[in-house]
Every structure is written in C-alpha cells, then in structure tokens.
Write a protein that holds these residues in place. Structure first.
Motif, PDB file in Angstrom:
ATOM      1  N   HIS A  55      14.018   5.800   1.361  1.00 33.46           N
ATOM      2  CA  HIS A  55      12.985   4.779   1.565  1.00 33.46           C
ATOM      3  C   HIS A  55      13.207   4.228   2.967  1.00 33.46           C
ATOM      4  O   HIS A  55      14.069   3.364   3.187  1.00 33.46           O
ATOM      5  CB  HIS A  55      13.145   3.693   0.490  1.00 33.46           C
ATOM      6  CG  HIS A  55      12.160   2.567   0.597  1.00 33.46           C
ATOM      7  ND1 HIS A  55      11.872   1.728  -0.455  1.00 33.46           N
ATOM      8  CD2 HIS A  55      11.401   2.117   1.624  1.00 33.46           C
ATOM      9  CE1 HIS A  55      10.982   0.821  -0.083  1.00 33.46           C
ATOM     10  NE2 HIS A  55      10.683   1.032   1.189  1.00 33.46           N
ATOM     11  N   HIS A 112      11.082   3.439   6.807  1.00 28.08           N
ATOM     12  CA  HIS A 112       9.888   3.424   7.665  1.00 28.08           C
ATOM     13  C   HIS A 112      10.404   3.759   9.064  1.00 28.08           C
ATOM     14  O   HIS A 112      10.986   2.902   9.738  1.00 28.08           O
ATOM     15  CB  HIS A 112       9.210   2.056   7.607  1.00 28.08           C
ATOM     16  CG  HIS A 112       8.883   1.656   6.183  1.00 28.08           C
ATOM     17  ND1 HIS A 112       7.699   2.007   5.578  1.00 28.08           N
ATOM     18  CD2 HIS A 112       9.598   0.999   5.244  1.00 28.08           C
ATOM     19  CE1 HIS A 112       7.694   1.543   4.335  1.00 28.08           C
ATOM     20  NE2 HIS A 112       8.841   0.930   4.107  1.00 28.08           N
ATOM     21  N   HIS A 170       4.779   1.849  -2.675  1.00 25.66           N
ATOM     22  CA  HIS A 170       5.497   0.598  -2.886  1.00 25.66           C
ATOM     23  C   HIS A 170       4.872  -0.130  -4.071  1.00 25.66           C
ATOM     24  O   HIS A 170       3.654  -0.335  -4.106  1.00 25.66           O
ATOM     25  CB  HIS A 170       5.398  -0.298  -1.662  1.00 25.66           C
ATOM     26  CG  HIS A 170       6.291   0.123  -0.530  1.00 25.66           C
ATOM     27  ND1 HIS A 170       6.283   1.384   0.007  1.00 25.66           N
ATOM     28  CD2 HIS A 170       7.230  -0.571   0.159  1.00 25.66           C
ATOM     29  CE1 HIS A 170       7.178   1.446   0.984  1.00 25.66           C
ATOM     30  NE2 HIS A 170       7.765   0.273   1.102  1.00 25.66           N
ATOM     31  N   HIS A 185      10.977   0.555  -4.048  1.00 23.08           N
ATOM     32  CA  HIS A 185      11.443  -0.721  -4.628  1.00 23.08           C
ATOM     33  C   HIS A 185      11.372  -0.640  -6.157  1.00 23.08           C
ATOM     34  O   HIS A 185      12.320  -0.203  -6.772  1.00 23.08           O
ATOM     35  CB  HIS A 185      10.662  -1.943  -4.111  1.00 23.08           C
ATOM     36  CG  HIS A 185      10.838  -2.193  -2.648  1.00 23.08           C
ATOM     37  ND1 HIS A 185      12.042  -2.552  -2.094  1.00 23.08           N
ATOM     38  CD2 HIS A 185       9.970  -2.130  -1.614  1.00 23.08           C
ATOM     39  CE1 HIS A 185      11.908  -2.714  -0.785  1.00 23.08           C
ATOM     40  NE2 HIS A 185      10.656  -2.447  -0.470  1.00 23.08           N
ATOM     41  N   ASP A 243      14.912   0.898   4.073  1.00 18.89           N
ATOM     42  CA  ASP A 243      13.648   0.209   4.356  1.00 18.89           C
ATOM     43  C   ASP A 243      13.467   0.096   5.878  1.00 18.89           C
ATOM     44  O   ASP A 243      12.911   1.010   6.479  1.00 18.89           O
ATOM     45  CB  ASP A 243      13.587  -1.155   3.654  1.00 18.89           C
ATOM     46  CG  ASP A 243      12.162  -1.514   3.213  1.00 18.89           C
ATOM     47  OD1 ASP A 243      11.252  -0.704   3.436  1.00 18.89           O
ATOM     48  OD2 ASP A 243      11.966  -2.599   2.640  1.00 18.89           O
TER      49      ASP A 243
HETATM   50 ZN   LIG Z   1       9.378  -0.156   2.360  1.00 20.21          ZN
END
Ligand SMILES: [Zn+2]
Length: 315
Positions: free
Chosen positions: A26, A28, A195, A219, A276
């Motif tokens: 996960h 970005h 998400h 998440h 994240d």
């Molecule tokens: Zn995220």
C-alpha cells in the motif's frame, strides 16, 4: 534462562528487520520517498505534515501547498520523486512493491503517458531492479467515472500496470459509482484494490469488496468494529493492506498498541503492511514492524505470517 531464537534476534533491531525480505503493498509512489531524500535530490524543503484533526482535507491541503508546487516543475522532478521512493523501498528491504501513480498525474502536470511509463521503467531499473515492482493506476474518488476512464485509457496500451486503486475522500461519492470501471479493469486482468474503512465503518468495507469485487482493501481497519464483517473478510480471504503509522498520524487510533491490526489478525484476516506515504507519515515498513514488535502487538513468528501475506501473489 532461555536463549533467544535466531528469529527473535533478527526481529529485535531495526537493522535485523531491514535485512528481511518484505513487501509494501500500500504505497502512493510519488509520496514514497523521505522528505530528506526529496530535499537532497531536488533542493526543496517541505514542511512536516502536522495534522490537527487528522482529516483527509488536511492531508490534501499539505499536498496542495507543500508538494504540488514542486511537482508542477514537470518530468524532471517526477523522476526524482520516483527515485526517492525506490531508494526508500530498497533501503527498507522491500522486495515486492505494489504502488500507484495517480492516473490523472501526467495530464495535470503536462507529462505524456508514454513519458510517465518510460520514466517509471527507467527509475525502477536504475534505482532498485531487485524489487518486484507492481505498478498500479491510482483513481481519485472525487472524480467522475467518465473522467477517470479518460485518464486511464491512454495508459492501457503500454501493458505495464498490474492493478488499480481508488483513494481519497471515502464520502465523495457512493462506491457503486465505480462498478463499471472495476469491471472493465478486471476484464483486462488488473488487480483490484480500493481504499475503504480508513475513515468508514465495517459495512463500508464489505460494500466496497462486494460492489467492486476487490482482491484486497487498502486500510480496511473499520472492519474491526464488526465481528461479522471480520468473519466475512476472513472467509473470503480478502487481504487488508494496513498502514498503522498513517492511521496513528491521521488519528484513526492512538498508538501501535491499540491499533486494530491485532484484532483483525486474531479474527483470521490476511493482513499485510503498507507504508502509505513515507513522505508524509515518516515510517517505512521496517519501522512499523519494529514498533509493532517492540510494544508486543505481534511476536516475530506472527510478523513472519504478516510478511508472507504481503509477499504472496494476491488474486
Ligand atoms: Zn493510501
């Protein structure tokens, strides 16, 4: 006195944990590098993210005011931001990296899709070729399906992306609006993530999985509020790609000790770890593993299971 096992010794220090093969599922990617690394590579001094209420609005505001002006500089900065992210992943011992690039990014900053893809390939190969990189197209939940399809389409010809991921404000519009896009992505063999349950409740997690036929949830911690939802996720072997550092910084929980990851794990859910946005939250996979072990949320043996969950092909 018992002698600590090799496993316990390896898991007791940051250096030992860093050396372990692990996944970041996960991520970005443009926000995957450290602030310090961005400063070294670009000269930009980004202020730390200091949330007051921990809302997505505050996060978006930080990106808009701190990071966007830098990204506006175009393709050169894009390559450097990617370099920072791959460096961070390599130093973290990440061997499998599932990470997204926003499908609207190229259009917003004047970088043609062919250049976006070529830069991703090149920076990956030059910086961390040992990483099994699984690039995803990121979809902003604030946009209409029509504009998302327009963004995605030019990227499909390259046969490069392996999945899609929907993110940003969970309340922006109903999840069912994206059914068409997910059905299309699935028909192309793309891995489907979204998400859900970061800010939403257990029902919103189940709804997202059912409506979009997700392979995994980004998440998904809201599921911990319902035993029925956890049972359902465990029965359907839906993986939750959990990011404790992000959840703590955005005030979804108060500490590693009280993070719902333990409860999700105890109910048989396949949990894996993600970073994240290291740029914003400051912690990679290694640091999060270290904290979870230090406060005895997991034993080294349990952490091995979580690492394996991330490394497995997720279909
Ligand atoms: Zn995220």
């Amino acid at each position: 006195m018992d002698t600590p096992s090799i496993l316990t010794t390896q898991y007791s220090s940051l250096t030992g944990i860093r050396a372990l093969a692990k996944a970041d599922v996960h991520n970005h990617l443009l926000m995957g590098g450290r602030r310090e690394s961005i400063r070294q590579l670009t000269g930009a001094r980004l202020s730390p993210f200091r949330p007051v209420d921990g809302t997505i609005g505050e996060l978006d505001e930080w990106i808009a005011t701190q990071y966007r002006p830098l990204l506006k500089q175009g393709a050169g900065v894009f390559a450097l931001a990617l370099k920072a992210a791959f460096r961070q992943a390599a130093r973290d011992g990440v061997k499998v990296l599932e990470a997204s690039i926003d499908a609207g990014y190229g259009a917003a900053f004047g970088i043609p899709p062919a250049r976006v893809v070529a830069t991703l390939r090149q920076v990956h190969q030059e910086t961390a070729p040992e990483i099994d990189f699984r690039p995803e197209l990121g979809l902003n939940r604030n946009l209409s399906v029509r504009s998302l399809l327009l963004h995605i389409e030019p990227y499909l010809d390259f046969n490069y992306f392996t999945g899609i991921d929907l993110y940003d404000d969970e309340t922006a519009q109903p999840i069912r609006n994206f059914r068409e896009i997910y059905r299309f992505a699935r028909s192309l063999g793309l891995r489907c993530k979204a998400h859900a349950g970061e800010f939403g409740d257990a029902d919103s997690v189940i709804e997202a999985v059912e409506e979009l036929e997700l392979d995994s949830v980004q998440h998904g911690i809201g599921a911990a509020g319902s035993i029925g939802a956890m049972q359902w996720l465990a029965d359907h072997r839906i993986r939750l790609n959990v990011c404790p550092a992000s959840n703590i910084r955005l005030k979804r929980c108060t500490s590693y000790k009280t993070h719902p990851i333990r409860r999700l794990f105890d109910h048989g859910i396949r949990v894996a770890l993600g970073s994240d946005d290291v740029l914003i939250f400051g912690s990679g996979i290694t640091e999060q593993m270290h904290r979870l072990l230090k406060v005895k949320v997991f034993t080294p043996e349990e952490m091995e299971v979580i690492c394996r969950n991330g490394m497995e092909e997720n279909r």
